[in-house]
Structure formats: structure tokens, C-alpha cells
Motif scaffolding. Structure first.
Motif, PDB file in Angstrom:
ATOM      1  N   SER A  55      28.385  72.644  70.521  1.00 15.80           N
ATOM      2  CA  SER A  55      27.834  73.614  69.572  1.00 15.80           C
ATOM      3  C   SER A  55      26.697  74.454  70.159  1.00 15.80           C
ATOM      4  CB  SER A  55      27.381  72.918  68.292  1.00 15.80           C
ATOM      5  OG  SER A  55      26.424  71.937  68.566  1.00 15.80           O
ATOM      6  N   THR A  58      27.838  77.602  71.825  1.00 13.27           N
ATOM      7  CA  THR A  58      28.351  78.465  70.766  1.00 13.27           C
ATOM      8  C   THR A  58      27.224  79.248  70.115  1.00 13.27           C
ATOM      9  OG1 THR A  58      30.105  76.873  70.368  1.00 13.27           O
ATOM     10  CG2 THR A  58      29.673  78.465  68.631  1.00 13.27           C
ATOM     11  N   VAL A  59      26.108  78.576  69.867  1.00 10.04           N
ATOM     12  CA  VAL A  59      24.951  79.259  69.285  1.00 10.04           C
ATOM     13  C   VAL A  59      24.481  80.368  70.219  1.00 10.04           C
ATOM     14  CG1 VAL A  59      22.535  78.966  68.623  1.00 10.04           C
ATOM     15  CG2 VAL A  59      24.218  77.276  67.915  1.00 10.04           C
ATOM     16  N   TYR A  62      27.020  83.247  70.082  1.00 11.89           N
ATOM     17  CA  TYR A  62      26.916  83.998  68.837  1.00 11.89           C
ATOM     18  C   TYR A  62      25.658  84.861  68.811  1.00 11.89           C
ATOM     19  CZ  TYR A  62      30.847  82.207  66.136  1.00 11.89           C
ATOM     20  OH  TYR A  62      32.096  81.946  65.659  1.00 11.89           O
ATOM     21  N   ASN A  84      23.284  80.957  57.448  1.00 10.41           N
ATOM     22  CA  ASN A  84      23.352  81.118  58.902  1.00 10.41           C
ATOM     23  C   ASN A  84      22.296  80.275  59.593  1.00 10.41           C
ATOM     24  OD1 ASN A  84      25.378  83.054  58.701  1.00 10.41           O
ATOM     25  ND2 ASN A  84      23.901  84.704  58.479  1.00 10.41           N
ATOM     26  N   VAL A  88      24.528  82.377  63.689  1.00 12.69           N
ATOM     27  CA  VAL A  88      25.764  81.605  63.567  1.00 12.69           C
ATOM     28  C   VAL A  88      25.986  81.190  62.119  1.00 12.69           C
ATOM     29  CG1 VAL A  88      27.017  79.576  64.385  1.00 12.69           C
ATOM     30  CG2 VAL A  88      25.361  80.692  65.876  1.00 12.69           C
ATOM     31  N   GLU A  92      30.867  77.946  61.026  1.00 13.67           N
ATOM     32  CA  GLU A  92      31.250  77.957  62.437  1.00 13.67           C
ATOM     33  C   GLU A  92      30.500  76.877  63.207  1.00 13.67           C
ATOM     34  OE1 GLU A  92      33.502  80.237  64.164  1.00 13.67           O
ATOM     35  OE2 GLU A  92      34.143  80.303  62.077  1.00 13.67           O
ATOM     36  N   PHE A  93      29.207  76.743  62.945  1.00 16.35           N
ATOM     37  CA  PHE A  93      28.410  75.720  63.619  1.00 16.35           C
ATOM     38  C   PHE A  93      28.961  74.328  63.323  1.00 16.35           C
ATOM     39  CE2 PHE A  93      24.926  72.678  63.807  1.00 16.35           C
ATOM     40  CZ  PHE A  93      24.505  72.864  65.114  1.00 16.35           C
ATOM     41  N   TYR A  96      32.284  73.659  65.265  1.00 14.05           N
ATOM     42  CA  TYR A  96      32.091  73.316  66.674  1.00 14.05           C
ATOM     43  C   TYR A  96      31.426  71.953  66.838  1.00 14.05           C
ATOM     44  CZ  TYR A  96      33.594  77.923  68.131  1.00 14.05           C
ATOM     45  OH  TYR A  96      34.354  79.045  68.364  1.00 14.05           O
TER      46      TYR A  96
END
Length: 136
Positions: A55, A58-59, A62, A84, A88, A92-93, A96
């Protein structure tokens, strides 16, 4: 098997109950993660660590995408809660995070492997200081 339970719960929640895909994901993945934790308590730390390692990039991705294309993510993803973490969306967070928490230990569980503990060193501080003294 854990994968069968996961897939069955996902399809049931998505196609039969009509949940959004990320809700179906959470409904199916959380019980699968809990089963892994019950079967192998030694994989809990690995699971949490893997979830965070999946994750965190991913952050960053994003945040970078939001910097280059402001509001693109929020405008292109539909049916979001509006909550959010930085740039993010929480959905979504969580996806992941739970994906990492599941996929990391599932391979170890599937292989029947065990995570080796870190070896404990004896008198680690004394050994380090004697090496420094002998070098000087």
C-alpha cells in the motif's frame, strides 16, 4: 481451501447480493485473512508488513498522479465514499492493504514453509566494542 472460500464469497457478494466490487472484495478477503491467521499465527506479522509494503508505493503513486493531474483520480473513480488518505481514496488504500495482507502469507502457507526467526546474538555489544578497540 482458502482460495475457494475467497472466490466463493467474492462472487456471492458481488453477483448475488449486488455489492460494489470493493465491498465484495472486503467481504471475501477479510475472512480469508482471518483463516490464515487462525491456521498460522506466525504469518500475522508477515501479513501486516506485506500489506503495508504493497500500500505504501500505491500512496506515493497516487500522490504523484494527483500532483501531475489534479483531481483526475477523484473524477475518474466512481461510487467512492469521498474519504481520502491524502490523494488516495480510502477504498483503493484498503484494497491494496488487504491484497498485500492476503497475497504475502498465502504463498508461504501454500508452500508449507515457515518463517525463520532472527538469530539472537550473545553479547552483541561486547563483540562490537572489542572489534573497535582492536582496530584502533
Amino acid at each position: 481451501s482458502i482460495l475457494f472460500i475467497f472466490v466463493s464469497l467474492y462472487y456471492f457478494s458481488f453477483f448475488i447480493l449486488g455489492f460494489l466490487s470493493w465491498v465484495g472484495w472486503v467481504v471475501s478477503i477479510v475472512p480469508a485473512i482471518m483463516i490464515i491467521y487462525i491456521l498460522r499465527r506466525d504469518l500475522i506479522i508477515d501479513s501486516i508488513f506485506t500489506g503495508l509494503m504493497v500500500s505504501l508505493p500505491t500512496v506515493i503513486a497516487y500522490k504523484l498522479a494527483d500532483f501531475i493531474f489534479p483531481r483526475f483520480i477523484q473524477n475518474s473513480l466512481f461510487n467512492l465514499s469521498g474519504i481520502n488518505l491524502g490523494a488516495v481514496p480510502i477504498e483503493e488504500f484498503l484494497w491494496y492493504l488487504t491484497f498485500g495482507m492476503f497475497i504475502g502469507p498465502i504463498y508461504i502457507l501454500w508452500q508449507g514453509s515457515h518463517i525463520a526467526p532472527f538469530p539472537k546474538s550473545k553479547n552483541n555489544s561486547k563483540q562490537g566494542s572489542s572489534k573497535l578497540e582492536s582496530a584502533g
